[in-house]
Design a protein around this motif. Structure first.
Motif, PDB file in Angstrom:
ATOM      1  N   THR A 148       1.844   7.138   2.016  1.00  0.00           N
ATOM      2  CA  THR A 148       1.527   8.006   0.881  1.00  0.00           C
ATOM      3  C   THR A 148       0.301   7.503   0.136  1.00  0.00           C
ATOM      4  O   THR A 148      -0.575   8.287  -0.269  1.00  0.00           O
ATOM      5  CB  THR A 148       2.733   8.081  -0.068  1.00  0.00           C
ATOM      6  N   CYS A 181      -5.701   3.590  10.899  1.00  0.00           N
ATOM      7  CA  CYS A 181      -6.493   3.914   9.707  1.00  0.00           C
ATOM      8  C   CYS A 181      -7.612   2.918   9.433  1.00  0.00           C
ATOM      9  O   CYS A 181      -8.648   3.299   8.869  1.00  0.00           O
ATOM     10  CB  CYS A 181      -5.583   4.022   8.480  1.00  0.00           C
ATOM     11  N   ALA A 212       0.813  12.890   4.109  1.00  0.00           N
ATOM     12  CA  ALA A 212       0.989  11.636   4.830  1.00  0.00           C
ATOM     13  C   ALA A 212       2.410  11.099   4.658  1.00  0.00           C
ATOM     14  O   ALA A 212       3.042  10.658   5.623  1.00  0.00           O
ATOM     15  CB  ALA A 212      -0.027  10.602   4.343  1.00  0.00           C
ATOM     16  N   LEU A 251      -6.666  14.047   8.801  1.00  0.00           N
ATOM     17  CA  LEU A 251      -5.633  13.238   8.170  1.00  0.00           C
ATOM     18  C   LEU A 251      -4.246  13.713   8.605  1.00  0.00           C
ATOM     19  O   LEU A 251      -3.372  12.905   8.961  1.00  0.00           O
ATOM     20  CB  LEU A 251      -5.768  13.331   6.647  1.00  0.00           C
ATOM     21  N   THR A 252      -4.032  15.020   8.606  1.00  0.00           N
ATOM     22  CA  THR A 252      -2.738  15.585   9.000  1.00  0.00           C
ATOM     23  C   THR A 252      -2.406  15.225  10.441  1.00  0.00           C
ATOM     24  O   THR A 252      -1.282  14.816  10.759  1.00  0.00           O
ATOM     25  CB  THR A 252      -2.756  17.113   8.831  1.00  0.00           C
ATOM     26  N   HIS A 281      -7.320  11.786   0.322  1.00  0.00           N
ATOM     27  CA  HIS A 281      -7.373  13.209  -0.037  1.00  0.00           C
ATOM     28  C   HIS A 281      -6.534  13.524  -1.263  1.00  0.00           C
ATOM     29  O   HIS A 281      -5.980  14.627  -1.375  1.00  0.00           O
ATOM     30  CB  HIS A 281      -6.910  14.073   1.144  1.00  0.00           C
ATOM     31  N   GLY A 299      -2.837   8.251   2.172  1.00  0.00           N
ATOM     32  CA  GLY A 299      -3.148   9.678   2.060  1.00  0.00           C
ATOM     33  C   GLY A 299      -3.735  10.018   0.706  1.00  0.00           C
ATOM     34  O   GLY A 299      -4.679  10.830   0.608  1.00  0.00           O
ATOM     35  N   TRP A 300      -3.205   9.392  -0.358  1.00  0.00           N
ATOM     36  CA  TRP A 300      -3.727   9.631  -1.714  1.00  0.00           C
ATOM     37  C   TRP A 300      -5.164   9.121  -1.847  1.00  0.00           C
ATOM     38  O   TRP A 300      -6.019   9.787  -2.455  1.00  0.00           O
ATOM     39  CB  TRP A 300      -2.819   8.941  -2.724  1.00  0.00           C
ATOM     40  N   PHE A 358      -1.471  11.394  10.779  1.00  0.00           N
ATOM     41  CA  PHE A 358      -0.164  10.989  10.272  1.00  0.00           C
ATOM     42  C   PHE A 358       0.978  11.701  10.995  1.00  0.00           C
ATOM     43  O   PHE A 358       2.097  11.190  11.005  1.00  0.00           O
ATOM     44  CB  PHE A 358      -0.099  11.174   8.762  1.00  0.00           C
ATOM     45  N   GLY A 361      -3.125  14.873   0.001  1.00  0.00           N
ATOM     46  CA  GLY A 361      -3.161  13.937   1.112  1.00  0.00           C
ATOM     47  C   GLY A 361      -1.971  13.001   1.097  1.00  0.00           C
ATOM     48  O   GLY A 361      -1.384  12.696   2.144  1.00  0.00           O
ATOM     49  N   GLY A 362      -1.594  12.552  -0.099  1.00  0.00           N
ATOM     50  CA  GLY A 362      -0.431  11.681  -0.205  1.00  0.00           C
ATOM     51  C   GLY A 362       0.853  12.379   0.187  1.00  0.00           C
ATOM     52  O   GLY A 362       1.718  11.807   0.853  1.00  0.00           O
TER      53      GLY A 362
END
Length: 451
Positions: A84, A52, A99, A26-27, A91, A87-88, A30, A95-96
């Motif tokens: 955001t 995504c 992202a 994820l990191t 994770h 990401g939420w 983004f 995650g939010g």
């Protein structure tokens, strides 16, 4: 395949897609999106969809569009809010945060660097010529934004009327932008309630209600994070512009519907006329700078914060004051996006097709078309003419009917030519924003050095 519950919320999602990404995946994704997110919100939203939904298949189409619809309703940069939200979903809170931050940080670093160069060297012939050309190109870009958003938003006579009313309220009566937005939302809600929408349609829900106490605690925590710098700045640096930068842009974060184009006219009104942090022409320069950087276009507000901190730095070194001003403006602008997502998204995940929310959103979007049209006219007058004077025509109660009138002898034909060429590149040849700005910058340099 059978559906299963997610650990983020209680709604049902299909599992006919690859497993959720690891946190490092994820990191990485983004970080890539943040560096490549040129071209404004439409291009950024499309980029996130490609990576995504299409490439990684981390979320499905319906969930992506549902998140986007919520973000479009919020004040602030919808693309960052969407990052955001995604990401939420994948994770949770961490995650939010990752992202949302990675979507903004590359562009913030670039805009701060460009702002420093602008503050130090804008009087040189090279920088003056470059921004002269960029300024003229921005006019064509704003006009293109009016047309693009107008085609999407103004599909009924009701919405066309809202757009016209918003334009005249701003252009002729200088009504504050937040009042225009609030009035549009209220009119949209009243219009929906007066229609044939049923109560069942308005209140349709799915899933279980998230814990109320937990969401209140989340809301209060992020509000405290958002406003934490303000008392520190008033105590430690009261002689600088930094406390006012935090206060002003915190207020702006609550009314920035429609993105940077829509809010810039109001920022110009306050930052130029009230605080005198910068000049009208410098607002155009800032928008041109933001057009050349990745990330949300509303990063132009960090440019404004940089110039405020640079020019009213008190005992601080001007560059330190400028960097602090740019970071504080970004903090005040982007932290609310985390508030809206972390406090609101668990509830929004229960909503499908809420007609009242959709009505308010469509009304605000229609009004924003009028706001952007007003901005385009404002830009045109200040780009093509070096002198523009307001002329009062009548007094209607608390409102004064005024019309900005250019001094015809101040016509800048070089700026007009570059603006026309930029429009041809965009509308006729469909050249991208980046290449158009490069061409306009080169023409501006040529005009200053050769003519």
């Amino acid at each position: 395949m059978p559906a299963k519950k997610t650990d983020i919320h209680d709604t049902q999602v299909l599992t006919d897609r690859p497993a959720s990404p690891t946190f490092s995946e994820l990191t990485s994704a983004f970080a890539r999106i943040g560096v490549l997110s040129f071209g404004g919100p439409a291009a950024q939203i499309a980029l996130m969809h490609k990576i995504c939904v299409e490439e990684k298949r981390w979320i499905d189409e319906d969930r992506y569009l549902h998140a986007l619809n919520y973000c479009m309703l919020l004040p602030g940069p919808e693309a960052q809010q969407l990052a955001t939200y995604i990401g939420w979903l994948l994770h949770g809170v961490r995650g939010g945060i990752v992202a949302g931050l990675l979507f903004v940080l590359p562009g913030l670093a670039v805009i701060l660097g460009l702002s420093a160069l602008y503050a130090l060297y804008q009087e040189t012939s090279l920088v003056t010529g470059l921004f002269f050309g960029l300024k003229a190109a921005v006019l064509a870009i704003v006009v293109e934004a009016v047309i693009r958003i107008g085609k999407r938003a103004l599909k009924t006579a009701f919405h066309r009327g809202l757009a016209a009313a918003a334009f005249f309220a701003l252009f002729l009566f200088s009504v504050p932008f937040p009042l225009v937005v609030l009035a549009a939302a209220l009119i949209g809600l009243l219009h929906a309630r007066g229609g044939e929408t049923s109560t069942a349609e308005i209140s349709q829900q799915v899933g279980a209600r998230p814990p109320f106490a937990s969401q209140v605690a989340t809301l209060l925590f992020w509000i405290a994070v958002w406003l934490a710098p303000l008392p520190l700045l008033w105590l430690a640096l009261p002689e600088t512009a930094l406390p006012e930068v935090q206060s002003f842009f915190s207020k702006m974060a609550l009314v920035t519907f429609g993105g940077a184009y829509a809010v810039l006219a109001y920022v110009a009104q306050v930052a130029v006329d009230h605080y005198a942090w910068l000049k009208p022409g410098e607002m155009l320069d800032g928008l041109a700078l933001a057009e050349t950087t990745p990330g949300p276009l509303v990063l132009v507000l960090s440019y404004v914060g940089f110039l405020a901190g640079f020019r009213e730095s008190g005992a601080l070194d001007p560059l330190i004051g400028g960097l602090l001003g740019g970071v504080i403006a970004a903090w005040a602008t982007f932290i609310p996006s985390f508030i809206w997502i972390f406090a609101g998204a668990p509830y929004v995940e229960r909503l499908r097709g809420n007609c009242l929310l959709s009505a308010a959103l469509s009304a605000i979007t229609a009004a924003v078309v009028g706001v952007i049209l007003n901005l385009a006219v404002w830009f045109a007058l200040h780009v093509v003419f070096t002198q523009v004077e307001p002329v009062g025509l009548a007094q209607l109660g608390p409102l004064t009917l005024t019309v900005p009138q250019p001094v015809w002898s101040s016509l800048d034909w070089q700026a007009l030519v570059i603006a026309v060429i930029s429009a041809v590149l965009i509308f006729r040849f469909h050249i991208g924003i980046g290449k158009t700005l490069l061409a306009a910058g080169a023409l501006g340099l040529a005009a200053r050095f050769l003519l």
